[in-house]
Scaffold this motif. Structure first.
Motif, short mmCIF file in Angstrom:
data_model
loop_
_atom_site.label_atom_id
_atom_site.label_comp_id
_atom_site.label_asym_id
_atom_site.label_seq_id
_atom_site.Cartn_x
_atom_site.Cartn_y
_atom_site.Cartn_z
N LEU A 208 0.83 -1.21 0.00
CA LEU A 208 0.00 0.00 0.00
C LEU A 208 0.86 1.25 0.00
CD1 LEU A 208 -2.64 -1.18 2.62
CD2 LEU A 208 -3.13 -0.64 0.21
N LEU A 209 1.89 1.28 0.82
CA LEU A 209 2.74 2.46 0.91
C LEU A 209 3.55 2.66 -0.37
CD1 LEU A 209 3.90 1.97 4.60
CD2 LEU A 209 2.27 3.66 3.74
N ARG A 210 4.04 1.58 -0.94
CA ARG A 210 4.77 1.72 -2.20
C ARG A 210 3.84 2.19 -3.32
NH1 ARG A 210 9.89 0.24 -2.39
NH2 ARG A 210 10.72 -1.04 -0.67
N HIS A 211 2.60 1.72 -3.29
CA HIS A 211 1.65 2.18 -4.30
C HIS A 211 1.39 3.66 -4.15
CE1 HIS A 211 -2.59 1.97 -6.24
NE2 HIS A 211 -1.66 2.16 -7.17
N ALA A 212 1.24 4.14 -2.91
CA ALA A 212 1.03 5.56 -2.67
C ALA A 212 2.20 6.38 -3.19
CB ALA A 212 0.82 5.81 -1.18
N ALA A 213 3.42 5.91 -2.91
CA ALA A 213 4.60 6.63 -3.36
C ALA A 213 4.71 6.64 -4.88
CB ALA A 213 5.85 6.01 -2.75
N SER A 214 4.28 5.57 -5.52
CA SER A 214 4.33 5.53 -6.99
C SER A 214 3.28 6.43 -7.61
CB SER A 214 4.15 4.09 -7.47
OG SER A 214 2.83 3.63 -7.21
N LEU A 215 2.14 6.59 -6.94
CA LEU A 215 1.10 7.47 -7.46
C LEU A 215 1.51 8.94 -7.40
CD1 LEU A 215 -2.04 5.79 -5.84
CD2 LEU A 215 -1.50 5.88 -8.30
N ASP A 216 2.29 9.29 -6.39
CA ASP A 216 2.75 10.68 -6.27
C ASP A 216 4.21 10.70 -5.83
OD1 ASP A 216 3.18 13.35 -5.94
OD2 ASP A 216 1.61 13.66 -4.42
N PRO A 217 5.14 10.70 -6.77
CA PRO A 217 6.57 10.71 -6.43
C PRO A 217 7.00 11.93 -5.63
CG PRO A 217 6.24 10.09 -8.73
CD PRO A 217 4.91 10.60 -8.22
N ALA A 218 6.19 13.00 -5.62
CA ALA A 218 6.55 14.21 -4.88
C ALA A 218 6.02 14.19 -3.45
CB ALA A 218 6.02 15.44 -5.60
N CYS A 219 5.34 13.12 -3.07
CA CYS A 219 4.79 13.03 -1.71
C CYS A 219 5.89 12.56 -0.76
CB CYS A 219 3.60 12.06 -1.68
SG CYS A 219 2.95 11.78 -0.02
N GLY A 220 6.47 13.50 -0.04
CA GLY A 220 7.55 13.18 0.87
C GLY A 220 7.18 12.19 1.95
N PRO A 221 6.06 12.39 2.67
CA PRO A 221 5.69 11.41 3.69
C PRO A 221 5.49 10.00 3.12
CG PRO A 221 4.49 13.45 4.03
CD PRO A 221 5.20 13.59 2.72
N CYS A 222 5.02 9.90 1.89
CA CYS A 222 4.86 8.58 1.26
C CYS A 222 6.21 7.91 1.08
CB CYS A 222 4.15 8.72 -0.08
SG CYS A 222 2.48 9.40 0.00
N ALA A 223 7.18 8.67 0.57
CA ALA A 223 8.52 8.12 0.36
C ALA A 223 9.15 7.70 1.68
CB ALA A 223 9.40 9.15 -0.34
N LEU A 224 8.95 8.49 2.72
CA LEU A 224 9.53 8.18 4.01
C LEU A 224 8.88 6.96 4.65
CD1 LEU A 224 9.99 11.84 5.06
CD2 LEU A 224 11.79 10.14 5.27
N ALA A 225 7.58 6.79 4.40
CA ALA A 225 6.90 5.61 4.93
C ALA A 225 7.47 4.34 4.32
CB ALA A 225 5.40 5.71 4.66
N VAL A 226 7.83 4.40 3.05
CA VAL A 226 8.45 3.24 2.40
C VAL A 226 9.80 2.94 3.03
CG1 VAL A 226 9.42 2.40 0.24
CG2 VAL A 226 7.22 3.59 0.22
N ILE A 227 10.59 3.98 3.27
CA ILE A 227 11.91 3.80 3.90
C ILE A 227 11.75 3.21 5.30
CG2 ILE A 227 13.96 5.00 4.74
CD1 ILE A 227 13.44 7.06 2.45
N SER A 228 10.79 3.72 6.05
CA SER A 228 10.56 3.21 7.40
C SER A 228 10.16 1.74 7.38
CB SER A 228 9.46 4.03 8.09
OG SER A 228 9.89 5.37 8.28
N THR A 229 9.37 1.37 6.38
CA THR A 229 8.98 -0.04 6.24
C THR A 229 10.20 -0.91 5.97
OG1 THR A 229 6.80 0.57 5.42
CG2 THR A 229 7.55 -1.66 4.95
#
Length: 600
Positions: A208-229
């Motif tokens: 889910l988090l990777r999908h969110a980050a792929s939908l909006d590459p400019a979403c910083g919290p999304c990218a960080l959630a992937v790193i945290s995972t």
């Protein structure tokens, strides 16, 4: 007493299982922060502190499970939207989550007002915003209220109604302030996937988090959630790849700073870590927990002036935070600012007039600046206020202060009081401490006699082992290597601590420096570099090879950090320079090698 400083330089010589080389930066607990915040209420302060906001998870009252994600989306997105739009700073959502481990996890769907309030207080907030989501016909309505934590009063209530959850979330920010910025992503599906992923199970969250980050590459919290995972799964390779990917995106300032911080930590790069923390602190003025962590890390790195400046910011924001004044005092002391440190610690003393620790801290300051007479008076006042503080430890410190001031009869008298107090509080007098006192105050015969008597009579194997190790060290300082070999042999093969191993190693026959290096390489595992260097450094000193020991100790200082004051003192003496500040005495973390420094 400054707890962090105790761990930084005193703990080094008494840790077990060869783990003593890793320095621990003890930060203030979130529970203490909570108490500091709540104390404002108890004290009845008339001047309200400046607003500091936290936004908690909203509750879904619509009865529609498809809207559950909106509760988390609001607590994640609104802090960014309102970060520069209210009359005070707003805590980011990740600042609240730091306290989860100490306060206990909450159920994912639990409303923030019931489950996150303690986290908000612990993170330093005094205003909270939360609310609920409901259906209003075919529309979504979000109602939010702002509460003053200290008074419990609701200061205002706002609402937003729109055709979709995303539109209502965006509108709610504008209802709070016309200066509110849009949500963290302009793609509704990305926000939904991101919020859903944050509360999903461990198995479903990553996708889910990777999908969110792929939908909006400019979403910083999304990218960080992937790193945290990635990091939560101990996948440092994936985390490094995702960090590198995020660094090439155009993220918001806060997210970019957080990504840089993750990159620095993954690379174990202390200067880059400090730089990223400073960048993040500048972008998140509400996050006093991070500011405290930065001040502690700067102290550990030896940047005492920067640490002092940051502790000054903390006390300016929270003038009744006694522990922060204590830390400011120590940071200024380490920076060489006696007057500034004294002013901070006097303020600490006024805030805790009945506590022992303020006078203990002032005593440490005076001791560090060789004002031994004043230090003794401070330590005795601390003991008077709280006789059981540190198991009578301030009497021990007062004894050393008197000894350094030249009052040897007074020192012995005060040490005798310490022995009596320690016997009452601990059940027995620590024989190592007494022996160390005799040896280092010029009575080695009494030290040897006491230690050998206890070795012969004690039923405690650990105490016997430690005393035999101490005897070996004293033997070597007394230039009796033959007796040192006997005392080291009496230790046996059961190595219980690093000092015991070092004592046995240093008691080997005298040899050229090259042979000592060969022995260290042969007897210490390759992954225990710090232990190998310490064993070699002490062995060379105790074998009279000062010149060869110096580069080893300089290497130890480089690897151990700026707050390993003992190693730095050794290097200073090996360079033929006087010590600017004496090391503080501590009966609860005895350094069995302290007498070596006395001999240099």
């Amino acid at each position: 007493m400054h707890l962090s400083s105790l761990f930084w330089w005193r703990r080094r010589f008494r840790l077990r299982a060869f783990d003593f080389v890793f320095l621990v930066h003890v930060r203030f607990s979130l529970a203490c922060l909570s108490l500091a915040c709540l104390s404002l209420v108890a004290c009845g302060k008339q001047t309200a502190p400046p607003p500091r906001y936290a936004i908690l998870r909203f509750e879904n009252l619509s009865g529609d499970p498809a809207l559950d994600w909106t509760g988390r989306a609001l607590s994640e997105s609104l802090p960014t939207s309102l970060s520069n739009a209210l009359d005070g700073p707003v805590l980011a959502s990740y600042a609240l989550s730091r306290s989860i481990s100490s306060l206990g996890p909450r159920p994912p769907a639990a409303p923030g007002i019931s489950s996150e309030r303690a986290e908000a207080v612990a993170a330093g907030a005094n205003r909270i915003i939360t609310g609920y989501i409901e259906h209003l016909g075919n529309q979504i309505r979000i109602t939010a209220s702002e509460e003053d934590i200290l008074t419990g009063k609701t200061l205002r209530t706002v609402a937003a109604t729109a055709a979709s959850p995303f539109a209502a979330i965006a509108q709610l920010g504008r209802e709070f302030s016309p200066r509110a910025t849009p949500p963290i992503t302009q793609i509704p599906e990305a926000l939904r996937e991101y919020a859903t992923g944050l509360e999903a199970t461990t198995s479903t969250a990553p996708a889910l988090l990777r999908h969110a980050a792929s939908l909006d590459p400019a979403c910083g919290p999304c990218a960080l959630a992937v790193i945290s995972t990635d990091l939560s799964h101990n996948d440092r390779v994936a985390a490094a790849a995702d960090v590198q990917n995020a660094q090439h995106r155009k993220l918001d300032t806060i997210s970019q700073a957080r990504v840089n911080l993750e990159a620095a930590r993954l690379n174990d790069n202390r200067p880059a870590t400090l730089a990223a923390m400073r960048q993040l602190v500048a972008a998140t003025p509400a996050d006093t927990t991070l500011l405290r962590a930065l001040a502690d890390d700067e102290t550990a790195a030896g940047d005492f002036t920067a640490a002092s400046n940051h502790w000054k910011q903390i006390v300016a924001a929270s003038p009744d935070d006694a522990l922060a004044w204590n830390s400011l005092g120590y940071a200024r002391s380490f920076a060489g600012d006696y007057a500034g440190a004294g002013a901070a610690l006097q303020r600490y003393d006024r805030l805790r007039p009945k506590g022992a620790n303020p006078q203990d801290s002032i005593g440490d300051l005076n001791y560090s600046f060789r004002r031994f007479k004043e230090a003794a008076a401070n330590y005795l006042e601390a003991h008077k206020r709280q006789p059981d503080f540190q198991q009578g430890g301030d009497l021990y410190k007062a004894a050393w202060a008197k000894f350094e001031a030249g009052d040897k009869p007074g020192a012995d008298s005060t040490f005798a009081q310490f022995r009596s107090a320690r016997a009452k509080s601990a059940g027995e007098v620590t024989d190592l401490i007494v022996g160390d006192w005799f040896f280092r105050t010029g009575r080695p015969g009494e030290a040897f006699s006491l230690a050998r008597k206890v070795v012969a009579e004690t039923q405690s194997e650990p105490l016997r082992t430690d005393l035999n190790a101490q005897l070996a060290i004293w033997d070597l300082l007394d230039n009796d290597r033959a007796q040192a070999a006997k005392d080291a042999a009496a230790i046996g093969t059961h190595i219980t601590s690093s000092p015991v191993f070092i004592a046995r190693f240093a008691s080997l026959p005298s040899a050229p420096s090259a042979e000592w290096q060969t022995r260290a390489a042969r007897m210490v595992a390759p992954n225990l570099t710090a232990l190998r260097d310490l064993a070699l450094g002490y062995a060379l000193l105790l074998d009279g090879k000062r010149a060869d020991a110096r580069p080893v100790w300089e290497r130890i200082v480089t690897s151990s950090g700026a707050t390993d004051f003992f190693s730095r003192a050794v290097v200073t003496r090996l360079r033929g320079e006087p010590l600017t500040h004496p090391l503080l005495p501590d009966p609860n973390n005895l350094n069995q090698f302290a007498a070596i420094l006395d001999k240099l």
